[in-house]
Design a protein around this motif. Structure first.
Motif, PDB file in Angstrom:
ATOM      1  N   ILE A 356       0.837  -1.200   0.000  1.00  0.00           N
ATOM      2  CA  ILE A 356       0.000   0.000   0.000  1.00  0.00           C
ATOM      3  C   ILE A 356       0.873   1.251   0.000  1.00  0.00           C
ATOM      4  O   ILE A 356       0.593   2.226  -0.710  1.00  0.00           O
ATOM      5  N   GLU A 357       1.954   1.227   0.778  1.00  0.00           N
ATOM      6  CA  GLU A 357       2.906   2.347   0.762  1.00  0.00           C
ATOM      7  C   GLU A 357       3.494   2.541  -0.624  1.00  0.00           C
ATOM      8  O   GLU A 357       3.630   3.673  -1.114  1.00  0.00           O
ATOM      9  N   ASP A 358       3.847   1.430  -1.272  1.00  0.00           N
ATOM     10  CA  ASP A 358       4.457   1.506  -2.598  1.00  0.00           C
ATOM     11  C   ASP A 358       3.497   2.093  -3.634  1.00  0.00           C
ATOM     12  O   ASP A 358       3.937   2.648  -4.652  1.00  0.00           O
ATOM     13  N   GLN A 359       2.186   1.965  -3.374  1.00  0.00           N
ATOM     14  CA  GLN A 359       1.196   2.566  -4.265  1.00  0.00           C
ATOM     15  C   GLN A 359       1.097   4.077  -4.060  1.00  0.00           C
ATOM     16  O   GLN A 359       0.440   4.772  -4.840  1.00  0.00           O
ATOM     17  N   GLY A 360       1.723   4.562  -2.981  1.00  0.00           N
ATOM     18  CA  GLY A 360       1.662   5.987  -2.688  1.00  0.00           C
ATOM     19  C   GLY A 360       0.545   6.377  -1.746  1.00  0.00           C
ATOM     20  O   GLY A 360       0.312   7.570  -1.509  1.00  0.00           O
ATOM     21  N   TRP A 361      -0.144   5.387  -1.164  1.00  0.00           N
ATOM     22  CA  TRP A 361      -1.246   5.671  -0.239  1.00  0.00           C
ATOM     23  C   TRP A 361      -0.682   5.729   1.185  1.00  0.00           C
ATOM     24  O   TRP A 361      -0.949   4.875   2.031  1.00  0.00           O
ATOM     25  N   ILE A 362       0.105   6.752   1.444  1.00  0.00           N
ATOM     26  CA  ILE A 362       0.890   6.830   2.675  1.00  0.00           C
ATOM     27  C   ILE A 362      -0.001   6.972   3.904  1.00  0.00           C
ATOM     28  O   ILE A 362       0.204   6.298   4.925  1.00  0.00           O
TER      29      ILE A 362
END
Length: 393
Positions: A356-362
Protein backbone atom coordinates in the motif's frame (compact mmCIF):
# COMPACT_ATOMS: atom_id res chain seq x y z
CA UNK A 1 -42.28 -9.46 -13.32
CA UNK A 2 -39.98 -7.32 -11.17
CA UNK A 3 -40.85 -6.98 -7.47
CA UNK A 4 -41.40 -3.56 -5.90
CA UNK A 5 -37.96 -1.94 -5.71
CA UNK A 6 -36.69 -2.31 -2.15
CA UNK A 7 -32.99 -2.81 -2.97
CA UNK A 8 -30.74 -1.14 -5.53
CA UNK A 9 -27.43 -2.53 -6.82
CA UNK A 10 -24.77 -0.71 -8.83
CA UNK A 11 -21.30 -1.72 -9.96
CA UNK A 12 -18.12 -0.30 -11.43
CA UNK A 13 -14.54 -1.30 -12.26
CA UNK A 14 -11.28 0.04 -10.86
CA UNK A 15 -9.50 0.20 -14.20
CA UNK A 16 -9.86 -0.19 -17.94
CA UNK A 17 -8.15 -3.14 -19.60
CA UNK A 18 -5.48 -3.28 -22.30
CA UNK A 19 -6.28 -5.01 -25.58
CA UNK A 20 -4.09 -7.91 -24.43
CA UNK A 21 -6.50 -8.52 -21.53
CA UNK A 22 -5.92 -8.42 -17.78
CA UNK A 23 -7.51 -8.16 -14.35
CA UNK A 24 -9.83 -5.49 -13.00
CA UNK A 25 -11.55 -5.15 -9.63
CA UNK A 26 -15.33 -4.85 -9.57
CA UNK A 27 -16.92 -2.89 -6.75
CA UNK A 28 -20.59 -3.63 -6.09
CA UNK A 29 -22.74 -1.40 -3.91
CA UNK A 30 -26.03 -2.75 -2.57
CA UNK A 31 -28.44 -0.20 -1.09
CA UNK A 32 -31.46 -1.42 0.91
CA UNK A 33 -33.97 1.34 0.23
CA UNK A 34 -37.20 0.74 2.12
CA UNK A 35 -39.52 -1.82 3.66
CA UNK A 36 -42.64 -2.74 1.72
CA UNK A 37 -43.97 -5.29 4.22
CA UNK A 38 -43.48 -6.19 7.90
CA UNK A 39 -40.33 -8.07 8.87
CA UNK A 40 -40.89 -11.58 10.18
CA UNK A 41 -38.68 -12.17 13.22
CA UNK A 42 -37.64 -15.47 14.83
CA UNK A 43 -35.49 -14.54 17.83
CA UNK A 44 -33.85 -16.48 20.65
CA UNK A 45 -32.49 -14.59 23.66
CA UNK A 46 -29.67 -16.78 25.01
CA UNK A 47 -28.60 -15.55 28.45
CA UNK A 48 -25.62 -16.76 30.47
CA UNK A 49 -26.90 -17.61 33.96
CA UNK A 50 -23.61 -18.89 35.40
CA UNK A 51 -22.45 -17.85 38.86
CA UNK A 52 -20.30 -15.01 37.54
CA UNK A 53 -23.46 -13.29 36.22
CA UNK A 54 -24.87 -12.86 39.74
CA UNK A 55 -25.95 -9.39 40.82
CA UNK A 56 -26.35 -6.45 38.44
CA UNK A 57 -25.41 -8.46 35.33
CA UNK A 58 -28.24 -10.97 35.60
CA UNK A 59 -30.69 -8.30 36.82
CA UNK A 60 -29.90 -6.08 33.82
CA UNK A 61 -30.19 -9.08 31.49
CA UNK A 62 -33.65 -9.88 32.85
CA UNK A 63 -34.76 -6.25 32.58
CA UNK A 64 -33.35 -5.99 29.06
CA UNK A 65 -35.06 -9.20 27.99
CA UNK A 66 -38.40 -7.89 29.26
CA UNK A 67 -37.95 -4.62 27.39
CA UNK A 68 -36.87 -6.46 24.23
CA UNK A 69 -39.96 -8.67 24.27
CA UNK A 70 -42.05 -5.52 24.27
CA UNK A 71 -40.60 -4.61 20.85
CA UNK A 72 -42.06 -7.71 19.19
CA UNK A 73 -45.08 -7.85 16.91
CA UNK A 74 -47.75 -10.48 17.45
CA UNK A 75 -46.62 -12.57 14.45
CA UNK A 76 -42.98 -12.72 15.61
CA UNK A 77 -41.60 -15.89 17.18
CA UNK A 78 -39.48 -15.69 20.32
CA UNK A 79 -37.75 -17.93 22.83
CA UNK A 80 -35.72 -17.17 25.95
CA UNK A 81 -33.08 -19.64 27.15
CA UNK A 82 -30.79 -19.48 30.15
CA UNK A 83 -27.60 -21.51 30.31
CA UNK A 84 -24.81 -22.41 32.70
CA UNK A 85 -23.55 -25.99 32.27
CA UNK A 86 -27.17 -26.92 31.55
CA UNK A 87 -29.85 -25.13 29.55
CA UNK A 88 -33.06 -23.78 31.03
CA UNK A 89 -35.97 -23.12 28.67
CA UNK A 90 -37.48 -19.97 30.15
CA UNK A 91 -39.83 -19.50 27.19
CA UNK A 92 -40.15 -22.17 24.47
CA UNK A 93 -40.38 -20.64 21.03
CA UNK A 94 -43.85 -19.56 19.96
CA UNK A 95 -45.53 -16.64 18.27
CA UNK A 96 -45.74 -13.61 20.54
CA UNK A 97 -49.53 -13.61 20.09
CA UNK A 98 -49.71 -17.10 21.65
CA UNK A 99 -47.55 -16.27 24.66
CA UNK A 100 -49.03 -15.11 27.95
CA UNK A 101 -47.10 -11.84 28.16
CA UNK A 102 -47.61 -11.29 31.88
CA UNK A 103 -46.59 -14.88 32.48
CA UNK A 104 -43.53 -14.40 30.28
CA UNK A 105 -42.33 -11.46 32.36
CA UNK A 106 -42.85 -13.50 35.53
CA UNK A 107 -40.73 -16.31 34.07
CA UNK A 108 -37.97 -13.79 33.37
CA UNK A 109 -37.93 -12.62 36.98
CA UNK A 110 -37.46 -16.24 38.09
CA UNK A 111 -34.14 -16.58 36.20
CA UNK A 112 -31.35 -17.20 38.71
CA UNK A 113 -27.57 -17.47 38.41
CA UNK A 114 -25.23 -20.28 39.42
CA UNK A 115 -22.90 -22.93 38.00
CA UNK A 116 -20.36 -22.91 35.18
CA UNK A 117 -20.54 -21.86 31.52
CA UNK A 118 -21.32 -23.99 28.46
CA UNK A 119 -21.93 -21.66 25.53
CA UNK A 120 -21.84 -24.53 23.03
CA UNK A 121 -24.72 -26.35 24.68
CA UNK A 122 -26.70 -23.12 24.88
CA UNK A 123 -26.20 -22.43 21.18
CA UNK A 124 -27.24 -25.97 20.21
CA UNK A 125 -30.50 -25.53 22.10
CA UNK A 126 -31.07 -22.09 20.57
CA UNK A 127 -30.59 -23.53 17.08
CA UNK A 128 -33.07 -26.31 17.83
CA UNK A 129 -35.65 -23.73 18.88
CA UNK A 130 -35.26 -21.93 15.55
CA UNK A 131 -34.92 -24.93 13.23
CA UNK A 132 -36.93 -27.70 14.89
CA UNK A 133 -39.73 -25.82 16.63
CA UNK A 134 -40.33 -22.58 14.69
CA UNK A 135 -42.03 -22.48 11.26
CA UNK A 136 -39.73 -23.03 8.29
CA UNK A 137 -39.90 -19.58 6.70
CA UNK A 138 -37.17 -18.40 4.31
CA UNK A 139 -38.39 -14.80 4.68
CA UNK A 140 -37.94 -14.73 8.47
CA UNK A 141 -34.98 -13.11 10.22
CA UNK A 142 -33.52 -15.89 12.37
CA UNK A 143 -31.34 -14.48 15.12
CA UNK A 144 -29.68 -15.67 18.31
CA UNK A 145 -28.83 -12.88 20.75
CA UNK A 146 -26.12 -14.24 23.04
CA UNK A 147 -25.06 -12.65 26.33
CA UNK A 148 -22.12 -14.12 28.26
CA UNK A 149 -19.36 -12.99 30.60
CA UNK A 150 -17.47 -16.28 30.72
CA UNK A 151 -14.86 -18.50 29.13
CA UNK A 152 -15.79 -21.81 27.53
CA UNK A 153 -14.30 -25.25 26.94
CA UNK A 154 -13.95 -24.95 23.14
CA UNK A 155 -11.48 -22.92 21.12
CA UNK A 156 -12.45 -20.09 18.71
CA UNK A 157 -11.97 -22.27 15.62
CA UNK A 158 -14.58 -24.74 16.89
CA UNK A 159 -17.01 -21.88 17.33
CA UNK A 160 -16.14 -20.46 13.93
CA UNK A 161 -17.09 -23.78 12.32
CA UNK A 162 -20.31 -23.91 14.35
CA UNK A 163 -21.20 -20.34 13.40
CA UNK A 164 -20.69 -21.07 9.70
CA UNK A 165 -23.09 -24.02 10.01
CA UNK A 166 -25.65 -21.68 11.56
CA UNK A 167 -25.10 -19.17 8.78
CA UNK A 168 -25.90 -21.87 6.22
CA UNK A 169 -29.21 -22.34 8.06
CA UNK A 170 -29.92 -18.61 7.83
CA UNK A 171 -29.17 -17.97 11.51
CA UNK A 172 -27.04 -15.02 12.61
CA UNK A 173 -25.57 -14.65 16.10
CA UNK A 174 -25.32 -11.30 17.86
CA UNK A 175 -22.56 -12.24 20.30
CA UNK A 176 -22.16 -9.89 23.27
CA UNK A 177 -19.39 -10.30 25.82
CA UNK A 178 -19.80 -8.63 29.21
CA UNK A 179 -16.95 -7.22 31.27
CA UNK A 180 -13.33 -8.27 30.98
CA UNK A 181 -13.43 -12.00 31.64
CA UNK A 182 -14.98 -13.43 28.49
CA UNK A 183 -13.15 -14.87 25.47
CA UNK A 184 -13.14 -12.11 22.84
CA UNK A 185 -11.95 -14.42 20.07
CA UNK A 186 -14.89 -16.76 20.68
CA UNK A 187 -17.36 -13.88 20.40
CA UNK A 188 -15.71 -12.67 17.20
CA UNK A 189 -15.77 -16.18 15.74
CA UNK A 190 -19.46 -16.64 16.55
CA UNK A 191 -20.54 -13.28 15.18
CA UNK A 192 -18.33 -13.08 12.09
CA UNK A 193 -18.83 -16.74 11.16
CA UNK A 194 -22.62 -16.43 11.24
CA UNK A 195 -22.96 -13.00 9.65
CA UNK A 196 -23.86 -11.40 12.96
CA UNK A 197 -22.24 -8.61 14.98
CA UNK A 198 -20.04 -8.89 18.09
CA UNK A 199 -20.39 -6.44 20.96
CA UNK A 200 -18.28 -5.59 24.00
CA UNK A 201 -20.55 -4.54 26.88
CA UNK A 202 -20.27 -3.24 30.39
CA UNK A 203 -22.98 -4.49 32.74
CA UNK A 204 -24.70 -1.10 32.39
CA UNK A 205 -25.00 -1.63 28.61
CA UNK A 206 -26.92 -4.92 28.77
CA UNK A 207 -30.45 -3.55 29.00
CA UNK A 208 -30.05 -1.12 26.08
CA UNK A 209 -28.20 -3.70 23.97
CA UNK A 210 -31.02 -6.25 24.13
CA UNK A 211 -33.66 -3.61 23.48
CA UNK A 212 -31.82 -2.09 20.50
CA UNK A 213 -30.78 -5.41 18.97
CA UNK A 214 -34.34 -6.73 18.88
CA UNK A 215 -35.59 -3.37 17.55
CA UNK A 216 -32.96 -3.39 14.78
CA UNK A 217 -34.23 -6.70 13.41
CA UNK A 218 -37.40 -4.89 12.36
CA UNK A 219 -35.37 -2.97 9.75
CA UNK A 220 -34.17 -6.10 7.92
CA UNK A 221 -35.78 -6.33 4.48
CA UNK A 222 -33.90 -9.34 3.04
CA UNK A 223 -32.77 -11.80 5.75
CA UNK A 224 -30.83 -14.45 3.78
CA UNK A 225 -29.58 -12.76 0.60
CA UNK A 226 -27.11 -14.06 -1.95
CA UNK A 227 -25.17 -12.30 -4.67
CA UNK A 228 -25.00 -14.20 -7.96
CA UNK A 229 -21.96 -13.26 -10.08
CA UNK A 230 -22.39 -14.12 -13.77
CA UNK A 231 -19.26 -13.23 -15.80
CA UNK A 232 -19.99 -12.36 -19.42
CA UNK A 233 -18.49 -14.29 -22.34
CA UNK A 234 -14.73 -13.77 -22.43
CA UNK A 235 -14.43 -12.94 -18.72
CA UNK A 236 -13.54 -15.18 -15.76
CA UNK A 237 -14.20 -14.69 -12.05
CA UNK A 238 -10.62 -14.50 -10.75
CA UNK A 239 -11.24 -14.58 -6.99
CA UNK A 240 -12.01 -17.17 -4.31
CA UNK A 241 -13.38 -14.56 -1.91
CA UNK A 242 -15.01 -11.15 -1.83
CA UNK A 243 -13.96 -8.41 0.56
CA UNK A 244 -16.54 -6.16 2.20
CA UNK A 245 -15.62 -2.72 3.48
CA UNK A 246 -19.20 -1.77 4.44
CA UNK A 247 -21.27 -2.14 6.55
CA UNK A 248 -18.35 -3.87 8.27
CA UNK A 249 -15.02 -5.14 7.04
CA UNK A 250 -15.07 -8.87 6.41
CA UNK A 251 -14.19 -11.58 3.89
CA UNK A 252 -16.60 -14.18 2.46
CA UNK A 253 -15.93 -17.16 0.23
CA UNK A 254 -17.39 -17.41 -3.25
CA UNK A 255 -19.18 -20.69 -3.94
CA UNK A 256 -17.79 -21.67 -7.34
CA UNK A 257 -19.73 -24.95 -7.28
CA UNK A 258 -22.93 -23.03 -7.96
CA UNK A 259 -23.81 -21.79 -11.43
CA UNK A 260 -23.43 -18.88 -11.57
CA UNK A 261 -20.98 -18.51 -8.66
CA UNK A 262 -22.53 -16.97 -5.57
CA UNK A 263 -21.62 -15.45 -2.23
CA UNK A 264 -23.80 -15.15 0.85
CA UNK A 265 -24.47 -11.57 1.89
CA UNK A 266 -25.10 -10.15 5.35
CA UNK A 267 -28.73 -9.30 6.05
CA UNK A 268 -29.94 -6.31 4.06
CA UNK A 269 -31.16 -3.68 6.49
CA UNK A 270 -32.72 -0.31 5.67
CA UNK A 271 -30.09 2.43 5.63
CA UNK A 272 -27.16 -0.03 5.79
CA UNK A 273 -25.45 -0.11 2.36
CA UNK A 274 -23.12 -2.97 1.49
CA UNK A 275 -19.95 -2.47 -0.52
CA UNK A 276 -17.80 -5.36 -1.72
CA UNK A 277 -15.07 -6.09 -4.24
CA UNK A 278 -13.84 -9.04 -6.30
CA UNK A 279 -11.56 -9.52 -9.31
CA UNK A 280 -12.46 -10.42 -12.90
CA UNK A 281 -10.01 -11.59 -15.59
CA UNK A 282 -10.66 -10.35 -19.12
CA UNK A 283 -9.39 -12.06 -22.26
CA UNK A 284 -7.85 -10.06 -25.16
CA UNK A 285 -10.37 -7.88 -27.04
CA UNK A 286 -10.43 -5.05 -29.54
CA UNK A 287 -9.62 -1.62 -28.11
CA UNK A 288 -11.74 1.51 -28.12
CA UNK A 289 -14.87 -0.37 -27.05
CA UNK A 290 -16.84 -1.00 -23.86
CA UNK A 291 -17.84 -4.57 -23.02
CA UNK A 292 -20.27 -6.06 -20.52
CA UNK A 293 -18.07 -7.78 -17.96
CA UNK A 294 -20.62 -9.31 -15.54
CA UNK A 295 -24.23 -9.43 -14.41
CA UNK A 296 -24.77 -9.09 -10.66
CA UNK A 297 -28.02 -10.31 -9.14
CA UNK A 298 -29.20 -10.16 -5.53
CA UNK A 299 -31.59 -12.96 -4.55
CA UNK A 300 -33.52 -13.60 -1.35
CA UNK A 301 -33.56 -16.84 0.63
CA UNK A 302 -36.14 -18.39 -1.69
CA UNK A 303 -34.07 -17.65 -4.81
CA UNK A 304 -36.28 -14.79 -6.02
CA UNK A 305 -34.63 -11.84 -7.73
CA UNK A 306 -34.40 -8.73 -5.55
CA UNK A 307 -32.12 -6.49 -7.65
CA UNK A 308 -29.89 -6.80 -10.70
CA UNK A 309 -27.34 -4.79 -12.66
CA UNK A 310 -24.71 -5.22 -15.36
CA UNK A 311 -21.14 -3.91 -15.18
CA UNK A 312 -19.10 -2.73 -18.18
CA UNK A 313 -15.36 -2.31 -18.71
CA UNK A 314 -13.47 -0.32 -21.34
CA UNK A 315 -10.68 -1.82 -23.46
CA UNK A 316 -8.09 0.72 -24.57
CA UNK A 317 -4.49 1.00 -25.71
CA UNK A 318 -3.84 3.26 -22.70
CA UNK A 319 -5.45 1.20 -19.96
CA UNK A 320 -4.90 2.31 -16.40
CA UNK A 321 -6.29 2.82 -12.91
CA UNK A 322 -9.26 5.21 -12.94
CA UNK A 323 -10.93 4.40 -9.61
CA UNK A 324 -8.15 4.56 -7.02
CA UNK A 325 -10.74 4.41 -4.23
CA UNK A 326 -11.85 0.91 -5.25
CA UNK A 327 -8.34 -0.54 -5.03
CA UNK A 328 -7.57 1.40 -1.86
CA UNK A 329 -10.77 0.24 -0.12
CA UNK A 330 -10.02 -3.34 -1.09
CA UNK A 331 -6.46 -3.08 0.25
CA UNK A 332 -7.76 -1.72 3.56
CA UNK A 333 -10.23 -4.60 3.81
CA UNK A 334 -7.56 -7.21 3.02
CA UNK A 335 -5.22 -5.88 5.71
CA UNK A 336 -7.96 -5.55 8.32
CA UNK A 337 -9.20 -9.09 7.68
CA UNK A 338 -5.59 -10.27 7.98
CA UNK A 339 -5.24 -8.58 11.37
CA UNK A 340 -8.41 -10.30 12.57
CA UNK A 341 -7.41 -13.74 11.27
CA UNK A 342 -5.25 -15.65 13.81
CA UNK A 343 -3.84 -17.76 10.94
CA UNK A 344 -2.42 -14.69 9.15
CA UNK A 345 1.07 -13.81 10.36
CA UNK A 346 2.23 -10.32 11.29
CA UNK A 347 4.81 -10.58 8.48
CA UNK A 348 2.08 -11.14 5.87
CA UNK A 349 0.12 -8.16 7.15
CA UNK A 350 3.16 -5.88 7.14
CA UNK A 351 4.04 -6.97 3.60
CA UNK A 352 0.56 -5.98 2.46
CA UNK A 353 0.89 -2.61 4.20
CA UNK A 354 4.24 -2.15 2.40
CA UNK A 355 2.46 -2.74 -0.93
CA UNK A 356 0.00 0.00 0.00
CA UNK A 357 2.91 2.35 0.76
CA UNK A 358 4.46 1.51 -2.60
CA UNK A 359 1.20 2.57 -4.26
CA UNK A 360 1.66 5.99 -2.69
CA UNK A 361 -1.25 5.67 -0.24
CA UNK A 362 0.89 6.83 2.68
CA UNK A 363 -1.88 8.06 5.00
CA UNK A 364 -3.77 4.79 4.55
CA UNK A 365 -0.63 2.77 5.28
CA UNK A 366 0.03 4.79 8.44
CA UNK A 367 -3.54 4.22 9.67
CA UNK A 368 -3.22 0.48 9.06
CA UNK A 369 0.11 0.33 10.91
CA UNK A 370 -1.58 1.97 13.88
CA UNK A 371 -4.48 -0.49 13.64
CA UNK A 372 -2.02 -3.40 13.62
CA UNK A 373 -0.14 -2.01 16.62
CA UNK A 374 -3.42 -1.52 18.51
CA UNK A 375 -4.46 -5.09 17.71
CA UNK A 376 -1.14 -6.46 18.97
CA UNK A 377 -1.50 -4.53 22.22
CA UNK A 378 -5.00 -5.99 22.63
CA UNK A 379 -3.78 -9.53 21.99
CA UNK A 380 -4.76 -9.66 18.33
CA UNK A 381 -8.32 -8.36 18.66
CA UNK A 382 -9.30 -5.13 16.96
CA UNK A 383 -11.50 -2.87 19.05
CA UNK A 384 -13.36 -0.12 17.24
CA UNK A 385 -15.58 2.21 19.23
CA UNK A 386 -16.59 1.94 22.85
CA UNK A 387 -18.78 -1.14 22.65
CA UNK A 388 -17.81 -2.86 19.40
CA UNK A 389 -15.30 -5.54 18.53
CA UNK A 390 -15.95 -5.57 14.79
CA UNK A 391 -14.18 -3.34 12.28
CA UNK A 392 -16.54 -0.89 10.67
CA UNK A 393 -16.13 1.66 7.94
Amino acid sequence: MWPIMTVNITGGTSNSLPTSGGVTTIEARIDPLAKTKPTKRHVVLLIDTSGSMAGDKIDNAKNGAGSALGKLDKEDYVSVLGFDTEVQTVLPIDSWSNIDQKGANKELTNIDSGGGTDIYKGLENARDQLIEHAPNDSEAVKRIILLSDGQDRFDPETYRDLAEEYNECGISIMAAGIGGGYDEEVMLALANGSGGVPADLSQEDIDAFLDETVSDTDQVIVPNPELKIHPAHGFILDDKTVFFDAPKIEQREIDHDQSPPSVGLPELQVGDPHRLTFKILGQPKAGGLSYEIATLRVEDGSGSRVAETTVDVDYTDQAGLERVDIEENRAIAEVTVGIQDPETSETEVREKIKEIEDQGWIDTADELKQKLNTAEEAGGIIRVGKNRLDTED
